[in-house]
Design a protein around this motif. Structure first.
Motif, PDB file in Angstrom:
ATOM      1  N   VAL A  60       0.829  -1.197   0.000  1.00  0.00           N
ATOM      2  CA  VAL A  60       0.000   0.000   0.000  1.00  0.00           C
ATOM      3  C   VAL A  60       0.866   1.250   0.000  1.00  0.00           C
ATOM      4  O   VAL A  60       2.060   1.208   0.303  1.00  0.00           O
ATOM      5  CB  VAL A  60      -0.960   0.016   1.213  1.00  0.00           C
ATOM      6  N   ASN A  62       0.542   4.547   1.720  1.00  0.00           N
ATOM      7  CA  ASN A  62       0.858   4.916   3.100  1.00  0.00           C
ATOM      8  C   ASN A  62      -0.401   4.744   3.925  1.00  0.00           C
ATOM      9  O   ASN A  62      -1.504   4.688   3.377  1.00  0.00           O
ATOM     10  CB  ASN A  62       1.417   6.349   3.187  1.00  0.00           C
ATOM     11  N   PHE A  63      -0.245   4.639   5.211  1.00  0.00           N
ATOM     12  CA  PHE A  63      -1.381   4.304   6.061  1.00  0.00           C
ATOM     13  C   PHE A  63      -2.371   5.452   6.240  1.00  0.00           C
ATOM     14  O   PHE A  63      -3.471   5.246   6.738  1.00  0.00           O
ATOM     15  CB  PHE A  63      -0.891   3.827   7.427  1.00  0.00           C
ATOM     16  N   CYS A  68      -6.077   3.633   0.198  1.00  0.00           N
ATOM     17  CA  CYS A  68      -5.488   2.423   0.779  1.00  0.00           C
ATOM     18  C   CYS A  68      -6.295   1.951   1.979  1.00  0.00           C
ATOM     19  O   CYS A  68      -6.516   0.749   2.156  1.00  0.00           O
ATOM     20  CB  CYS A  68      -4.043   2.693   1.190  1.00  0.00           C
ATOM     21  N   GLY A  94       3.160  -2.061   4.311  1.00  0.00           N
ATOM     22  CA  GLY A  94       3.180  -0.611   4.197  1.00  0.00           C
ATOM     23  C   GLY A  94       4.611  -0.115   4.251  1.00  0.00           C
ATOM     24  O   GLY A  94       5.556  -0.901   4.307  1.00  0.00           O
ATOM     25  N   SER A  96       5.558   2.622   6.430  1.00  0.00           N
ATOM     26  CA  SER A  96       5.680   3.530   7.570  1.00  0.00           C
ATOM     27  C   SER A  96       6.557   2.898   8.644  1.00  0.00           C
ATOM     28  O   SER A  96       7.119   1.823   8.467  1.00  0.00           O
ATOM     29  CB  SER A  96       4.294   3.819   8.149  1.00  0.00           C
ATOM     30  N   VAL A 116       5.804  -3.795   7.605  1.00  0.00           N
ATOM     31  CA  VAL A 116       6.236  -2.545   6.994  1.00  0.00           C
ATOM     32  C   VAL A 116       7.652  -2.677   6.440  1.00  0.00           C
ATOM     33  O   VAL A 116       8.463  -3.467   6.921  1.00  0.00           O
ATOM     34  CB  VAL A 116       6.177  -1.353   7.979  1.00  0.00           C
TER      35      VAL A 116
END
Length: 225
Positions: A60, A62-63, A68, A94, A96, A116
């Motif tokens: 994805v 970004n959170f 997403c 992700g 992050s 992540v």
């Protein structure tokens, strides 16, 4: 004797492979030792996700990205039994810090595996796009319900109310989806051209061998195929 079909290892558009769609040379050995992190901050090699099983791995943006978030909202509705029956691991990655995994899972109701890649090593080595391109072949995701304006407002509000105020990833990085394993075999890949260019979940799961699908148009319901 039945014809042996080679695995799909190229970019496939949602308009049945329009002419001009570039081929992608995907070599998992380039990324197999890249570290990913779980919600506790513990690291392990990327290859652990697919060495012993077939995995659907979704990257994805970004959170904080509203598209997403809504895509993962729908991923959370995938029946666990359907994945177990097909022997499929469902993984979201992700870019992050690991501290954002738990809140994002709570927000979306996602209960499957999530990790992540904070340095974006896998994104970069696989050649995922940075910045957005809008073309006829990059269709609007059926899983994104918010319009651009309201979606961005929601993203900004979540950023402002987050305990750790940051962008939770590079805002320009695009994601993608892959079906890989067991071993280093790549069955399918799709790299997003923009924030709305997600692979439809039903198609992605069917390509992976899941024998059930979900209808996300209204209330989720199982359709046996």
């Amino acid at each position: 004797m039945a014809e042996v079909v080679s695995p799909i290892t190229r970019q496939v558009s949602k308009e049945k492979c329009k002419a001009g769609t570039p081929n992608l040379d995907i070599n998992l050995k380039d990324v197999e030792d890249c570290l990913i992190y779980d919600r506790r901050g513990e690291s392990f090699p990327f290859k652990n996700l697919y060495q012993d099983s077939k995995s659907v791995i979704i990257f994805v943006r970004n959170f904080l990205c509203y598209s997403c978030k809504e895509y993962v909202d729908d991923l959370s509705k995938v029946p666990r039994g359907a994945l177990e029956e097909a022997g499929i691991r469902l993984v979201v990655i992700g870019q992050s810090a690991h501290q954002h995994i738990e809140p994002f899972c709570s927000l979306t109701g996602y209960s499957y595996e999530m990790y992540v890649d904070p340095k974006r090593s896998i994104y970069q080595k696989l050649g995922m796009k940075r910045d957005e391109t809008f073309t006829d072949s990059a269709l609007t995701s059926p899983h994104v319900k918010s319009g651009l304006f309201m979606g961005q407002i929601k993203s900004i509000w979540r950023a402002m109310t987050s305990p750790a105020f940051d962008f939770q990833g590079d805002l320009h990085q695009q994601g993608g989806a892959m079906i890989v394993g067991p071993g280093s075999r790549v069955h399918f890949c799709h790299f997003d051209m923009n924030r709305l260019d997600h692979m439809p979940i039903t198609w992605l799961l069917q390509l992976a061998g899941v024998q059930q699908t979900l209808d996300f148009s209204d209330e989720p319901k199982i359709i046996h195929v």
